[in-house]
Structures are given as C-alpha cells and as structure tokens.
Design a protein around this motif. Structure first.
Motif, short mmCIF file in Angstrom:
data_model
loop_
_atom_site.label_atom_id
_atom_site.label_comp_id
_atom_site.label_asym_id
_atom_site.label_seq_id
_atom_site.Cartn_x
_atom_site.Cartn_y
_atom_site.Cartn_z
N ALA A 66 0.83 -1.21 0.00
CA ALA A 66 0.00 0.00 0.00
C ALA A 66 0.86 1.26 0.00
CB ALA A 66 -0.93 0.00 1.21
N MET A 67 1.97 1.24 0.75
CA MET A 67 2.83 2.43 0.82
C MET A 67 3.68 2.59 -0.44
SD MET A 67 4.13 2.73 4.78
CE MET A 67 4.98 1.14 4.82
N ALA A 68 3.94 1.47 -1.14
CA ALA A 68 4.86 1.50 -2.27
C ALA A 68 4.37 2.38 -3.42
CB ALA A 68 5.11 0.08 -2.78
N VAL A 69 3.06 2.58 -3.53
CA VAL A 69 2.55 3.45 -4.59
C VAL A 69 2.60 4.93 -4.18
CG1 VAL A 69 1.07 1.69 -5.61
CG2 VAL A 69 0.16 3.11 -3.78
N GLN A 70 3.10 5.18 -2.95
CA GLN A 70 3.24 6.54 -2.42
C GLN A 70 1.96 7.36 -2.60
OE1 GLN A 70 7.10 8.42 -3.23
NE2 GLN A 70 7.75 6.54 -4.28
#
Length: 591
Positions: free
Chosen positions: A492-496
């Motif tokens: 979820a965080m990887a797509v910023q």
C-alpha cells in the motif's frame, strides 16, 4: 431467437468462416443422395436387368466409372466433412476466446455489490463449463441440426422423385415423432436449468472448502466438509441422472418409430416392386438412404437434450454478459495528477439491502492529517472507508476528495491516489517482490526494499530461502498473519499515495513491530493523509484525531487526551487494555 442473435453478434470476425462452414455442411449433406443414385444405376443396369450379363460385357466401362464415382464422392464428402469441421472449430474457439475475455473484463468491472450477490463458484462455472457448452453447441449441435435437416430434405426430395406414394407412406411417421420430441423438450428444459444451479452450488462448496482449508483443519471439520460436499455431489448427480434418464421415457417411442421406417419400406416398397411400380434398383436406393429419414428422427432426442443444455448455459452467461455495475469505471483517458489528500464526509448515510449501516456522518480530514477510527464490530468502520475509493456509493450525502464529489471523479485516477491495506490480506501466487510492487510493476528493487523496511518486513523477508524472490503460495500460504499484514502494508505504501487507508493492518503484529510501523508512518517521505482503523489504543493514540463509531454514527471525536477526558467509549477501551497490561506486568513480577 434472442440467444441466436447473441451468438451471431459474438461471431463478429468469424461470421464469414461460419457461414462457409454452414454452406459446406449443406453441400456435403446433399451429396449423400449421390451414392444411392449410383447404386440404383448399378443394380438396375448390371444386376436386376434382363440384360445384366450383356451389360456387364458391353457397358463394363460404365460400371467401372460408376464404381469410381462412388469412391470419388465418398472421398469428396470425407474431405468436405474434415474441412467443415476445421471451420466450425476455428470459429467456435475464436468466439470462446473473445467472449471469455469480455466476460472476465465484465466481471473485473463490476462493483462490490455484484460480488456480494454472486458466489465465486457460480462465476467460475459460468466462465468454464457454461461457456464451453455454448462453444460445443456452436461447433457441433448446430452443425448436427443443419446436416440432419439437409440429409432429411435431400432424401425426401429424392424419394419423391422416385415414387410419391411410397415417400408419403414413410413420412406418415414424422408427425408422431415430432410430437414426442416436443413433449420431451418441454419436460427436460427446466431440469437442465436446475442442473446448472446444482453444479454452481457444488463448485461453490469446493471453492470455499479449498480457500478455507486451514480453518477446516483448525476445527477438525474435515468429516463435516466431506459430508457437505458429498451432499452437494449427490444432489448434482441425482439431478444429472434425472435429466439424463428422462430421455429413456421417450427413447422407446422414438426408437420404435424410427425403426418403423424400415418396416414400412419392406412392406410398401416390396408390394410396389412386385407390382412393377418401382424397380429393384429404386428399392435399393430407398434402402440405402432410409437412414436419411430414420437417423435424424432417432437423433432428435439427443439434439433436444443438448439444445436444452445450451439454453440453460447460455442464460447463465448472458446474465454476466449484460450485467451493469451501479458504479461504472469508464477508464476515460485523463491527465492524472496527484491529489492533495483532503477528505470530507458531508451528511453521509448508507443502506445495504434496506439495512442502515451509516447514518448522517459528517467530518473533515485535512491533507496530511492522521485520523484513527475505532468502534465495536459492526459499527460501520470498514463501510465508512469503502466510501472513499467508491467501492460503494453513498445512499445520501456526499464524500468529497480535494473538494470534489468522488462520484464525479474518474475512478482510475481516484483509486490511483489511494493506497489500501486491509486486515483480510490477499497476496498473489507471486514473489514477495512482485506482491510489494503490485501497484507499480516497474518499481526498482531498492524501492521495494525501502518500503519493506518501512513496514517492518525487511528482516523476515531476507531470512527467507530466496529473499525477495521467494514465491508465496496462494493467499500468502507459508507466511504468518503478521508477516502477510506487513507485506500488504508495504504494498500500500509502495505506490506513495496521497491517501493511505489502513484497515486494522497491525492487529497481528507485536507491540515492538507496531511501534516501528507507527514511526515509519509518521516519517514518510511523501505527503499522505492517513486513515487508520484500529482497536488498539497504542495505535490510535498516535493519531491527530480519533473518531468513535457506534451503530453507524460518530459518537465521539477528538484527540487521545480529549477523548480520555470525556470518559466515554474510548476511555472504557483504554482502561480495559491498560488494565490487561497492568495484570500482565504484575503476573510477570510475581514469577
């Protein structure tokens, strides 16, 4: 007729091929009268004729020519049948390919309510068995109908050309056969509708059992699940046998009437031969081609059987084909931009199947703010956050992102600006690297590692057999609940995203790991509005603001300190959880 219009519509691209196949079927079937005609000539000229011996001597070249003609036409029909079958298969397989892609895209485009109403096993049955039945019908059943009808008509025309009265005697059997077939069709059709439903139930039971195998084993319910599967299997088998065996109620009538063609031919034809009305060669032509009348009549029950299966399957497919989602993703090309991240619920209410889930909820979240949501099970927390990416639409009120109603935003852009991690984690059968980079497959390896570290997942990933290249099983089998949650958080965080929604994603991790994750969320390198559903006060206490939901309403709102001062629901949860900690510390001290 609608079903056949649907087939014609989806044959687009292969219509010419299919029409050629139909024409070749008619031509090839029409050629069946050639060999009986040649046989008639041979019998009348070289066997039954008074001058048979003389003809064998004088017309030997004719005999040889007729024999080679029979061989040639047989080879021609065989070649036509082979080529025609190729055309049917190519057209039907191409249609199957196109429709399967269309249905898959259609299912992908459906909203959450569609999945709430339709079972996974039922959808799988439609995408596999039902679709294959439609392809089989296009390639074989329609082909069989066309060829049977052509052979029947060709035989009747040829018989009328030889002798009208004998042909009428033979055709007298057609009306009773058609009546029996009609009665059979009316009786068997609802059986196949029921049969497809029972097959869907069987597939659903199988899919649920396989997906929930760990739960089954955890509760030692294997025997129960075996009995449940056996019950569904028995129901399907019983319905299958019932639909198949109903054919036996009508088979004796159809078979008897079909065999009666030969009896009529022997009696009526024999009398006509003795009276000199027809020659022995013409009688032999009747005998050689009588199957052109009896076989279509004999096969009419089998054809009706398959046609009813076809209609039952096609009805299921059309349900998916024409299903329209209430929330439509048009995939319109837009210049995608990064949202600021402000969120507003303006007097939002939501009902599901007439049950009120959310009622008159209003609050605002500023860009970059962290808001925690807490409440009892069933209070509407997950439903509330599902309103933001438009998994569901509000019944009343508005949800605004950056000041715009989400219903007026392009869905791809809206959801592309939102990162979601849920408690019920779904990992794909892929590498850990592939799962973390799911939202951006071109993500560099160092970026994947960075977000894994932020989610406190890097340490356990590097200890795995192949590190980030380790393939996790279906739904993340082989990983603990906490490990799966951390990979989902990293994904979820990887797509910023400018908006990050976390639905109880730290429920399965220890306090030390949770503290690391909380620190990471505070220190993100990109601006991000965070909405966190949590039951732990240790999680919610770090938020800028906390909302308490009860029965679909916001009953408390404020900071950690403000809610403790109110001594309401939040204070009660805080006291319960801290009392538990105090007891644990006391118990360890006594040890």
């Amino acid at each position: 007729m609608f079903q056949f219009k649907w087939l014609w519509h989806n044959l687009n691209g292969d219509r010419a091929r299919y029409i050629i196949a139909l024409c070749l079927s008619v031509i090839g079937s029409s050629l069946t009268i050639i060999n009986p005609y040649i046989g008639q000539r041979i019998v009348d000229t070289f066997i039954a004729s008074d001058n048979a011996v003389k003809n064998l001597t004088d017309e030997r070249s004719l005999l040889i020519g007729l024999c080679f003609g029979m061989i040639g036409f047989s080879l021609l029909r065989t070649g036509l049948a082979y080529f025609t079958t190729l055309l049917y298969e190519r057209a039907s397989q191409n249609m199957l390919f196109r429709v399967r892609i269309y249905l898959y895209n259609k299912i992908q485009g459906q909203d959450m309510q569609y999945y709430d109403r339709n079972r996974t096993g039922d959808l799988m049955t439609k995408m596999t068995g039902d679709l294959e039945m439609v392809r089989h019908s296009l390639a074989w059943i329609i082909k069989t109908i066309i060829e049977s009808l052509t052979i029947f008509l060709a035989a009747v025309v040829y018989f009328f050309f030889i002798d009208v009265s004998l042909t009428l005697w033979l055709l007298i059997l057609s009306p009773p056969i058609l009546i029996v077939a009609f009665i059979f069709a009316r009786r068997v059709r609802p059986m196949y509708v029921d049969l497809r439903e029972r097959l869907s139930q069987l597939n659903t039971t199988t899919q649920e059992n396989i997906a929930g195998n760990r739960v089954v084993k955890a509760f030692a319910r294997e025997e129960f699940e075996i009995r449940k599967f056996t019950e569904k299997n028995v129901n399907y088998s019983t319905a299958n046998k019932k639909a198949a065996l109903v054919w036996l109620d009508y088979f004796p009538y159809l078979e008897t009437l079909s065999q009666a063609f030969n009896v009529i031919l022997m009696i009526a034809g024999g009398l006509l031969v003795m009276d000199g009305r027809i020659t022995f060669g013409e009688f032999s032509a009747f005998s050689a081609l009588i199957w052109g009348l009896s076989n279509p009549m004999r096969n009419i029950g089998i054809i009706i059987n398959d046609i009813q299966r076809f209609f039952a399957s096609l009805t299921k497919i059309i349900d998916v084909y024409y299903a329209q989602p209430q929330i439509v993703n048009e995939h319109n090309p837009v210049v995608k931009h990064r949202y600021k991240g402000s969120i507003e619920f303006d007097n939002v209410s939501f009902k599901y199947d007439s049950a009120t889930v959310l009622e008159n909820i209003s609050f605002k979240i500023a860009p970059g703010e962290t808001v925690a949501i807490m409440g009892a099970t069933g209070s509407g927390k997950t439903t509330l956050i599902n309103m933001i990416p438009r998994f569901y639409d509000v019944t009343k009120g508005r949800v605004l992102v950056d000041g715009k109603d989400v219903r007026k935003l392009e869905l791809d852009e809206l959801r592309g600006n939102i990162g979601v991690a849920t408690q019920d984690v779904l990992l794909f059968s892929d590498t850990i690297d592939g799962n973390i980079a799911y939202g951006n497959p071109d993500m560099p390896e160092e970026e994947v590692t960075k977000f894994a570290k932020l989610a406190a997942a890097h340490d356990f990933i590097r200890k795995m057999p192949e590190g980030y290249d380790t393939v996790v099983g279906e739904r993340g089998v082989g990983l603990s609940g906490g490990q799966k949650q951390r990979i989902a958080l990293a994904r979820a965080m990887a797509v910023q995203p400018p908006i990050l929604i976390l639905d109880d994603t730290t429920s399965a991790v220890d306090n030390e790991t949770e503290e690391h994750i909380q620190r990471s969320l505070k220190e993100l390198e990109f601006s991000c509005t965070k909405i966190i559903i949590a039951q732990r006060v240790s999680t919610t206490s770090q938020a800028d603001r906390i909302l308490i939901l009860e029965n679909g309403r916001v009953i408390e709102e404020g900071t950690h300190a403000e809610l403790l001062a109110k001594r309401g629901y939040y204070y009660g949860v805080f006291m319960l959880q801290n009392e538990g900690i105090e007891r644990e510390v006391t118990a360890h001290g006594k040890e």
